[in-house]
Design a protein around this motif. Structure first.
Motif, mmCIF file in Angstrom:
data_model
loop_
_atom_site.group_PDB
_atom_site.id
_atom_site.type_symbol
_atom_site.label_atom_id
_atom_site.label_comp_id
_atom_site.label_asym_id
_atom_site.label_seq_id
_atom_site.Cartn_x
_atom_site.Cartn_y
_atom_site.Cartn_z
ATOM 1 N N UNK A 98 0.824 -1.211 0.000
ATOM 2 C CA UNK A 98 0.000 0.000 0.000
ATOM 3 C C UNK A 98 0.862 1.266 0.000
ATOM 4 N N UNK A 99 2.138 1.109 0.271
ATOM 5 C CA UNK A 99 3.032 2.270 0.305
ATOM 6 C C UNK A 99 3.681 2.535 -1.059
ATOM 7 N N UNK A 100 4.349 1.496 -1.608
ATOM 8 C CA UNK A 100 5.060 1.711 -2.877
ATOM 9 C C UNK A 100 4.375 1.074 -4.085
ATOM 10 N N UNK A 101 3.339 0.284 -3.838
ATOM 11 C CA UNK A 101 2.600 -0.299 -4.957
ATOM 12 C C UNK A 101 3.213 -1.559 -5.540
ATOM 13 N N UNK A 102 4.308 -2.027 -4.963
ATOM 14 C CA UNK A 102 4.973 -3.227 -5.451
ATOM 15 C C UNK A 102 4.078 -4.458 -5.270
ATOM 16 N N UNK A 103 4.041 -5.310 -6.300
ATOM 17 C CA UNK A 103 3.254 -6.537 -6.196
ATOM 18 C C UNK A 103 4.175 -7.735 -6.089
ATOM 19 N N UNK B 256 2.566 -9.594 5.489
ATOM 20 C CA UNK B 256 3.907 -9.757 4.943
ATOM 21 C C UNK B 256 4.641 -8.424 4.818
ATOM 22 N N UNK B 257 5.948 -8.550 4.756
ATOM 23 C CA UNK B 257 6.815 -7.385 4.604
ATOM 24 C C UNK B 257 7.037 -7.165 3.103
ATOM 25 N N UNK B 258 6.848 -5.954 2.650
ATOM 26 C CA UNK B 258 7.074 -5.643 1.241
ATOM 27 C C UNK B 258 8.561 -5.818 0.935
ATOM 28 N N UNK B 259 8.904 -6.622 -0.081
ATOM 29 C CA UNK B 259 10.321 -6.840 -0.394
ATOM 30 C C UNK B 259 11.003 -5.596 -0.974
ATOM 31 N N UNK B 260 10.243 -4.633 -1.432
ATOM 32 C CA UNK B 260 10.811 -3.415 -1.997
ATOM 33 C C UNK B 260 11.151 -2.381 -0.929
ATOM 34 N N UNK B 261 10.129 -1.975 -0.143
ATOM 35 C CA UNK B 261 10.359 -0.902 0.827
ATOM 36 C C UNK B 261 10.493 -1.404 2.259
ATOM 37 N N UNK C 287 -3.185 -8.554 0.941
ATOM 38 C CA UNK C 287 -3.461 -9.647 0.020
ATOM 39 C C UNK C 287 -4.443 -9.224 -1.059
ATOM 40 N N UNK C 288 -4.121 -9.572 -2.299
ATOM 41 C CA UNK C 288 -5.063 -9.318 -3.383
ATOM 42 C C UNK C 288 -5.601 -10.638 -3.931
ATOM 43 N N UNK C 289 -4.947 -11.730 -3.589
ATOM 44 C CA UNK C 289 -5.418 -13.059 -3.987
ATOM 45 C C UNK C 289 -4.798 -14.094 -3.068
ATOM 46 N N UNK C 290 -5.453 -15.242 -2.967
ATOM 47 C CA UNK C 290 -4.880 -16.329 -2.172
ATOM 48 C C UNK C 290 -5.702 -16.717 -0.962
ATOM 49 N N UNK C 291 -6.739 -15.907 -0.653
ATOM 50 C CA UNK C 291 -7.574 -16.231 0.507
ATOM 51 C C UNK C 291 -8.897 -16.881 0.108
ATOM 52 N N UNK C 292 -9.101 -17.001 -1.190
ATOM 53 C CA UNK C 292 -10.369 -17.530 -1.687
ATOM 54 C C UNK C 292 -10.609 -18.970 -1.247
ATOM 55 N N UNK C 293 -11.823 -19.212 -0.833
ATOM 56 C CA UNK C 293 -12.234 -20.590 -0.581
ATOM 57 C C UNK C 293 -13.699 -20.648 -0.966
ATOM 58 N N UNK C 294 -13.969 -21.226 -2.118
ATOM 59 C CA UNK C 294 -15.367 -21.248 -2.550
ATOM 60 C C UNK C 294 -15.648 -22.348 -3.565
#
Ligand SMILES: [Zn+2]
Length: 116
Positions: free
Chosen positions: A77-82, A90-95, A102-109
């Motif tokens: 949310x700070x530097x926009x790195x994906x 998680x810790x952003x690997x960039x900043x 999370x933008x994906x990975x929590x889905x259960x359906x």
């Protein structure tokens, strides 16, 4: 193993929907399971086998479970790195800030099911 309970809930929902459509058996259930959803695909498969062996929820020998895995993705949310996170927080690997969401990975359906 909470996958047993999860699978029980899924089958209940699918069975209810299938019965409302006058179906008498479930042929295939397709699930989407995120890497960080807290549900283990192997355990879900085992749970499915147990329910199928008991002939519950309109399942028969021919019924199949298909699990599609969703890879985890996070965006800072700070530097926009994906990137691909290993945990929900998680810790952003960039900043190096703990600002990844999370933008994906929590889905259960249930993605879909087929019956007749
Ligand atoms: Zn960052």
């Amino acid at each position: 193993m909470h996958e047993m309970a999860l699978m029980g809930d899924i089958l209940q929902l699918v069975e209810k929907d299938a019965r409302s459509r006058n179906m008498h058996q479930i042929e295939k259930i397709e699930l989407i399971v995120g890497d960080l959803s807290n549900a283990l695909p192997d355990a879900l498969e085992m749970a499915f086998d147990v329910f199928r062996a008991r002939g519950l929820a309109l399942l028969s020998e021919q019924s199949r479970l298909v699990i599609r895995k969703e890879a985890a993705r996070a965006k800072c949310t700070v530097c926009g790195f994906e990137y691909k996170p290993d945990t929900r927080l998680s810790i952003c690997p960039e900043c190096k800030l703990p600002s990844g969401i999370l933008t994906a990975g929590e889905t259960f359906k249930v993605q879909s099911y087929e019956g007749s």
